[in-house]
Design a protein around this motif. Structure first.
Motif: not given
Length: 456
Positions: A370-374, A391, A409, A412, A414, A416
Motif C-alpha cells: 500500500e502506498t503511503q501519502f505523507v 498499491y 509489513t 513503505v 511513500e 511526500d
C-alpha cells in the motif's frame, strides 16, 4: 864558513828559547783556567746550598714566601696605578615607568609602560646594573590637576656612579582627566573551559549583585560596551560558588582600564552532566559492483554516549556513518572517525572499526504494498491518476539472508505531499525498508507518480 856556522847556532838557540816561552805561557793559561773553573764550581755549590736552605728549611721558606708576595704586590699595584678607568656605554631595555599621581581622583593617559635607557660608566657597574630589578623611571604628577603636561622621566634606583639617559622620550606628554562614576549591568563569561571535562554542562550563573559601579574618565566610560564577570571553571565537577572578576570591554572586545566596584562578585553555577546513548548506524552510499550486495556490517561499538544540553540531546536519535561502498569488491575491515553532531561537547566513542561482509546479490518482488501519502499540510483532497497506483509492486535486492527478512509489513512506498498545489502533478516516490543493506525500488522502475490534487 865559521861565520855561517855561528849564525846557524845562534838561530837554533833563539828557536829553543821561543819554544820554552810558549810552553811556559801555555802552562800558565792551563793553571788560570783550572783556577777559574774551581772558583765557578765553588760559587755554584754555595748558591745551591743557599737555595736548598731557603726552599726546604721551614724558617727560611716563610721568609722567602713573604719576600716574593711583597714583590708581586708592588708589581701589580705599580701597574694598576698607571691604568686610567675607561667609561663605556650600554643599552638597557624595558625599564618600567612609574607614575606618581592621585589615582582615586584622576585618570592618566599617554604614559608608556616601559622605556629604554643608555647607561654610561665603568663596565663593572653596568654589569651590576643589568641585574637590578627595582630600577625604574618616574613621572611625578603629584600636585597637577586636569590638563595636558610634558613631564620628565627621572631615573630611580640606578647605581649612582652611572650616567643614565632615556632613549627617544626623556620627557612624555600626559593627559590628566578627572574620574566620574556610572553603574553597569553585568553579563558573564566562563574562562578556562579547556580545563573542565567536556561531559559537564554549565547552567546560567546567579550573582549576589547584577550591577557594578565603574569609575573612570567620561571618555573611558563612553567607550565601554559591556561589563563581564569572568567565572573560572577549571576542574569543576559539581555545582560551585566562586568569586568572579569584573572586567569592562569596548566594542572591539578589548579590555578597558577602569576602576570596578566591587572588583569581584560571587557567582553560583549549577553543573550537570546530561547524556544520552544512541545507536551507531552505517548508511551505505553508492552501489557495489554488479552481482554483489552487502550481507552485514559489524561494528566494534554499536552505541555511543553523547554529552550536551538536554535540548540538543532530545534532537538526536543516532550517529550516522555514510559509507561509500562503490569501491568495495570483497570482505573488508575499515576504520573511521565519528562526527559529533552540533552542540555535542563529548562522545564516549570517537572512532569505530567495522567489518564489511559482501555476498552474491539476489532479487525478489513484494507485491501489492500500500502506498503511503505523507505531509499533506494543506489538507488537500488527492488521488492517484491511475487507481492501480494505490498499491505498488516493490523490487528488493540484496543477499539472500537479507531479502528473506523483507516483506510487505516492513516496506513503505511513500509520496511526500509537502509543497503541492491543486491540479494534476507528478510527485516523487521514495521506497524505504527496515533492512538498510537491501535496495528498494518500484518494480516498473518509476520514480514519480501522477496524482490529482483538489481543495476541499
Amino acid at each position: 864558513m865559521a861565520k855561517k856556522d855561528k849564525a846557524q847556532e845562534q838561530n837554533s838557540r833563539q828557536k829553543t828559547e821561543l819554544a820554552q816561552r810558549i810552553a811556559e805561557n801555555s802552562q800558565r793559561m792551563v793553571n788560570t783556567y783550572a783556577s777559574f773553573e774551581n772558583t765557578i764550581i765553588l760559587m755554584f755549590r754555595r748558591i745551591t746550598g743557599l737555595l736548598n736552605k731557603l726552599i726546604f728549611d721551614s724558617k727560611f721558606s716563610k721568609i722567602s714566601s713573604l719576600i716574593i708576595a711583597v714583590i708581586i704586590y708592588i708589581a701589580v699595584n705599580g701597574n694598576n696605578s698607571n691604568n686610567v678607568p675607561v667609561s663605556q656605554a650600554s643599552q638597557i631595555t624595558g625599564i618600567p615607568v612609574q607614575v606618581i599621581y592621585n589615582s582615586e581622583i584622576y585618570e592618566i593617559t599617554g604614559v608608556p609602560e616601559k622605556a629604554d635607557v643608555i647607561v654610561m660608566g665603568d663596565m663593572t657597574d653596568i654589569t651590576l646594573q643589568k641585574s637590578q630589578v627595582n630600577s625604574k623611571l618616574t613621572a611625578d604628577l603629584s600636585g597637577l590637576t586636569e590638563g595636558t603636561y610634558t613631564v620628565k622621566l627621572t631615573p630611580t634606583n640606578f647605581i649612582s656612579r652611572l650616567s643614565v639617559n632615556v632613549i627617544d622620550a626623556p620627557s612624555i606628554t600626559v593627559t590628566i582627566k578627572k574620574k566620574t562614576s556610572t553603574r553597569f549591568n553585568i553579563s558573564y563569561e566562563f574562562i578556562n573551559t579547556n580545563a573542565m571535562d567536556k561531559i559537564y554542562t554549565l547552567s546560567r550563573p546567579t550573582f549576589d549583585t547584577t550591577e557594578v559601579l565603574i569609575r573612570a574618565s567620561q571618555d573611558t566610560i563612553d567607550s565601554i560596551a559591556y561589563v563581564k564577570a569572568l567565572i573560572d571553571v577549571s576542574g569543576v565537577t559539581d555545582t560551585f560558588t566562586r568569586d568572579a572578576r569584573i572586567v569592562a570591554y569596548n566594542q572591539s572586545g578589548e579590555m578597558v582600564e577602569c576602576d570596578c566596584f566591587p572588583e569581584y562578585v560571587s557567582s553560583t553555577v549549577v553543573v550537570t552532566s546530561p547524556n544520552k546513548s544512541v545507536p551507531i548506524i552505517v548508511r551505505p552510499v553508492g552501489n557495489l559492483p554488479d552481482g554483489l550486495a552487502i550481507d552485514k556490517i559489524t561494528l566494534d561499538y554499536s552505541t555511543v554516549t553523547l554529552y550536551g544540553t538536554e535540548a540538543v540531546l532530545d534532537e538526536i536519535d543516532g550517529i550516522f556513518i555514510d559509507l561509500d561502498i562503490s569501491s568495495i569488491s570483497k570482505n573488508t575491515i575499515f576504520s573511521t572517525a565519528l562526527t559529533a553532531p552540533s552542540g555535542i561537547s563529548k562522545m564516549s566513542v570517537t572512532r569505530v572499526n567495522m567489518e564489511i561482509v559482501v555476498g552474491p546479490a539476489v532479487s525478489k518482488v513484494i507485491e501489492k504494498v500500500e502506498t503511503q501519502f505523507v505531509n499533506n499540510t494543506s489538507a488537500y483532497v488527492f488521488a492517484p491518476v491511475n487507481s492501480s497506483d494505490v498499491y505498488m509492486n516493490i523490487l528488493v535486492t540484496g543477499t539472500q539472508a537479507n531479502i528473506d527478512s523483507v516483506n510487505a509489513t516492513n516496506v513503505v512506498p511513500e509520496l511526500d505531499l509537502s509543497g503541492i498545489t491543486p491540479g494534476t502533478i507528478s510527485v516523487p516516490i521514495r521506497v524505504t525498508g527496515s533492512n538498510k543493506y537491501v535496495t528498494y525500488q518500484l518494480e516498473d522502475g518509476r520514480t514519480e507518480i501522477d496524482i490529482v490534487v483538489k481543495e476541499q
